[in-house]
Design an enzyme around this catalytic site. Structure first.
Site, PDB file in Angstrom:
ATOM      1  CB  VAL A  19      -0.900   0.021   1.262  1.00 40.10           C
ATOM      2  CG1 VAL A  19      -1.852   1.204   1.217  1.00 40.10           C
ATOM      3  CG2 VAL A  19      -1.666  -1.291   1.412  1.00 40.10           C
ATOM      4  CE  LYS A  33     -25.105   8.849 -18.450  1.00 41.36           C
ATOM      5  NZ  LYS A  33     -24.789   7.953 -19.557  1.00 41.36           N
ATOM      6  CG  ASP A 130     -26.960   3.478 -27.774  1.00 39.15           C
ATOM      7  OD1 ASP A 130     -27.731   3.617 -28.744  1.00 39.15           O
ATOM      8  OD2 ASP A 130     -27.250   3.846 -26.624  1.00 39.15           O
TER       9      ASP A 130
HETATM   10  N1  LIG Z   1     -19.438  13.583 -19.105  1.00 42.93           N
HETATM   11  C1  LIG Z   1     -20.374  14.479 -19.417  1.00 42.93           C
HETATM   12  N2  LIG Z   1     -20.083  15.797 -19.495  1.00 42.93           N
HETATM   13  C2  LIG Z   1     -21.022  16.692 -19.837  1.00 42.93           C
HETATM   14  N3  LIG Z   1     -22.292  16.388 -20.149  1.00 42.93           N
HETATM   15  C3  LIG Z   1     -22.654  15.097 -20.092  1.00 42.93           C
HETATM   16  C4  LIG Z   1     -21.730  14.079 -19.724  1.00 42.93           C
HETATM   17  N4  LIG Z   1     -22.384  12.891 -19.772  1.00 42.93           N
HETATM   18  C5  LIG Z   1     -23.638  13.157 -20.157  1.00 42.93           C
HETATM   19  N5  LIG Z   1     -23.832  14.489 -20.358  1.00 42.93           N
HETATM   20  C6  LIG Z   1     -25.061  15.182 -20.775  1.00 42.93           C
HETATM   21  O1  LIG Z   1     -26.172  14.504 -20.259  1.00 42.93           O
HETATM   22  C7  LIG Z   1     -27.056  14.113 -21.301  1.00 42.93           C
HETATM   23  C8  LIG Z   1     -27.748  12.843 -20.924  1.00 42.93           C
HETATM   24  O2  LIG Z   1     -26.833  11.776 -21.067  1.00 42.93           O
HETATM   25  P1  LIG Z   1     -27.326  10.276 -21.096  1.00 42.93           P
HETATM   26  O3  LIG Z   1     -26.222   9.461 -21.672  1.00 42.93           O
HETATM   27  O4  LIG Z   1     -27.828   9.914 -19.760  1.00 42.93           O
HETATM   28  O5  LIG Z   1     -28.578  10.288 -22.045  1.00 42.93           O
HETATM   29  P2  LIG Z   1     -28.659  10.364 -23.615  1.00 42.93           P
HETATM   30  O6  LIG Z   1     -27.358  10.015 -24.257  1.00 42.93           O
HETATM   31  O7  LIG Z   1     -29.204  11.721 -23.974  1.00 42.93           O
HETATM   32  O8  LIG Z   1     -29.725   9.260 -23.943  1.00 42.93           O
HETATM   33  P3  LIG Z   1     -29.527   7.671 -23.791  1.00 42.93           P
HETATM   34  O9  LIG Z   1     -30.290   7.305 -22.575  1.00 42.93           O
HETATM   35  O10 LIG Z   1     -30.122   7.129 -25.016  1.00 42.93           O
HETATM   36  O11 LIG Z   1     -28.063   7.401 -23.660  1.00 42.93           O
HETATM   37  C9  LIG Z   1     -26.151  14.012 -22.550  1.00 42.93           C
HETATM   38  O12 LIG Z   1     -26.837  14.137 -23.749  1.00 42.93           O
HETATM   39  C10 LIG Z   1     -25.203  15.169 -22.298  1.00 42.93           C
HETATM   40  O13 LIG Z   1     -25.790  16.373 -22.754  1.00 42.93           O
HETATM   41 MG   LIG Z   2     -26.155   8.571 -23.630  1.00 43.64          MG
END
Ligand SMILES: Nc1ncnc2c1ncn2[C@@H]1O[C@H](COP(=O)(O)OP(=O)(O)OP(=O)(O)O)[C@@H](O)[C@H]1O
Ligand SMILES: [Mg+2]
Length: 389
Positions: A19, A33, A130
């Site tokens: 460690v 998220k 995706d």
């Molecule tokens: N690392 C990140 N930095 C900045 N914005 C982010 C980041 N990750 C996600 N987002 C924002 O959050 C939104 C939602 O992301 P999420 O992947 O949950 O859904 P999505 O891609 O819109 O749909 P799906 O559920 O089909 O993936 C994204 O479209 C983006 O605008």
């Molecule tokens: Mg997404």
């Protein structure tokens, strides 16, 4: 962090191993998220994200910084991408913001293509599954990074040429052969890349039920025009106001055409896609304006905020397109019952997709939409998937 595991930083040694003391972490903005257990994505997708992003590192993949699993709560922590998703940048700009210029669109296409090529070329290829504008995130300088590995899948191994999975993906982006048979290859990602490239060229969403019926599926409407340089103006995003290299745009349109081949074989590999897009970087010809110029849209205060793609400018008349576009099916509208307006169209669906998708090839449509002997109507193809995440 531990100065290459220097002895001076050794704190002790246990059953697991030594460690070390590290210097601590600098504060950095992150995106957190949180998994909605009631939502469409579940624990398996949360795990897939950790497994894939935990192992794969590349300048064009978003960094997973950490995760948390406590009772019902599952959280993923990513590097923060200041310009959000390509979807927001391309489709949600209001009248007062600049539209993405051609050179930036090409930079994003190359970045995202490099991310996919990396996944396909690793020792154990990964199929992303995706690829779409909302999963392409943008750094402050528009470097594109792929996010969302929830649906990613290890590619075929050994003698296998494809993986059979339950069809999962997003309507408007999934390759026809995958939708119809569940056969998944890296070429399925190439098709989805073609859809995104087409969205970058046209400024239109892959699916939009606010558009006239014949134009709702972008691929069906635009693909027949991509090979003809005389029809380029009808396809290109009118917000670019002609500020792009015509020959560069034509080459990009031809690339999209190939990626969008109905059958996987004629599609290029992502490595070929990267090479071609690289050759278009800084592509100039006499009628092109300087690359990097921003195009401003003069706001029309009387106009309601509508999807950009709905303006009809440069898109030709419906009557004209009917001759070119291969119409599929019986003219009935096919909509996802879960859709509410435009946004629902781009969201993930897990299904048998066959009844939701309009196929570009009428023969395939006849085969697959009538049930009966169709391979997709057999229970094993969809209802009892051999493999799932
Ligand atoms: N690392 C990140 N930095 C900045 N914005 C982010 C980041 N990750 C996600 N987002 C924002 O959050 C939104 C939602 O992301 P999420 O992947 O949950 O859904 P999505 O891609 O819109 O749909 P799906 O559920 O089909 O993936 C994204 O479209 C983006 O605008
Ligand atoms: Mg997404």
């Amino acid at each position: 962090m531990t100065q290459n595991f220097a002895r001076i930083n050794l704190l002790g040694e246990g059953g697991f191993g030594p460690v070390y003391k590290g210097p601590g972490l600098k504060a950095q903005p992150v995106a957190v998220k949180s998994l909605d257990l009631e939502g469409l994505q579940g624990h398996k997708e949360w795990m897939a994200e950790i497994i894939f992003l935990g192992q794969l590192q590349h300048p064009h993949l978003v960094k997973l910084i950490g995760y948390c699993y406590e009772e019902e709560q599952r959280v993923l922590i990513y590097e923060y991408m200041p310009r959000g998703s390509l979807e927001n940048q391309l489709f949600r700009s209001t009248g007062y913001t600049a539209t993405l210029p051609w050179s930036t669109r090409m930079k994003i296409a190359i970045g995202a293509a490099r991310g996919l090529a990396f996944l396909h070329e690793t020792e154990k290829p990964v199929i992303y599954r995706d690829f779409k504008t909302s999963n392409i995130l943008l750094d402050s300088d528009y470097t594109a990074k792929l996010s969302d590995f929830g649906l990613a899948k290890d590619g075929p191994e050994g003698e296998e040429t494809h993986v059979i999975t339950r069809v999962m993906g997003t309507q408007g982006y999934a390759a026809p052969e995958y939708v119809m048979t569940g056969h998944l290859t890296t070429m399925s990602d190439v098709y989805s890349f073609g859809v995104v490239l087409l969205e970058l060229l046209t400024g239109k969403r892959s699916m939009d039920d606010a558009r006239p019926y014949r134009e709702q599926s972008l691929v069906e409407w635009a693909r027949p025009m991509l090979k003809d340089p005389n029809k380029l103006d009808r396809v290109m995003d009118p917000r670019l106001e002609g500020q792009y290299s015509r020959s560069g745009a034509h080459k990009a349109a031809l690339l999209a055409y190939k990626c969008l081949s109905h059958h996987p074989k004629p599609r290029p590999t992502m490595t070929n896609v990267v090479a071609l897009l690289d050759s278009l970087q800084g592509f100039q010809d006499e009628d092109a304006f300087a690359s990097g110029t921003f195009v401003y849209i003069v706001p029309n205060e009387n106009a309601a905020v509508r999807p950009v793609s709905d303006d009809g400018k440069g898109s030709g008349s419906g009557a004209d397109e009917e001759g070119e576009g291969k119409r599929s099916g019986d003219g009935r509208r096919r909509r996802n019952p879960r859709q509410h307006g435009n946004r629902g169209l781009r969201h993930r669906i897990k299904l048998p997709l066959s009844h939701l998708v309009t196929y570009s090839d009428p023969a395939l449509y006849d085969t697959f939409s009538n049930g009966g002997d169709s391979p997709v109507s057999t229970p094993t193809s969809f209802r009892k998937p051999k493999e799932q995440l």
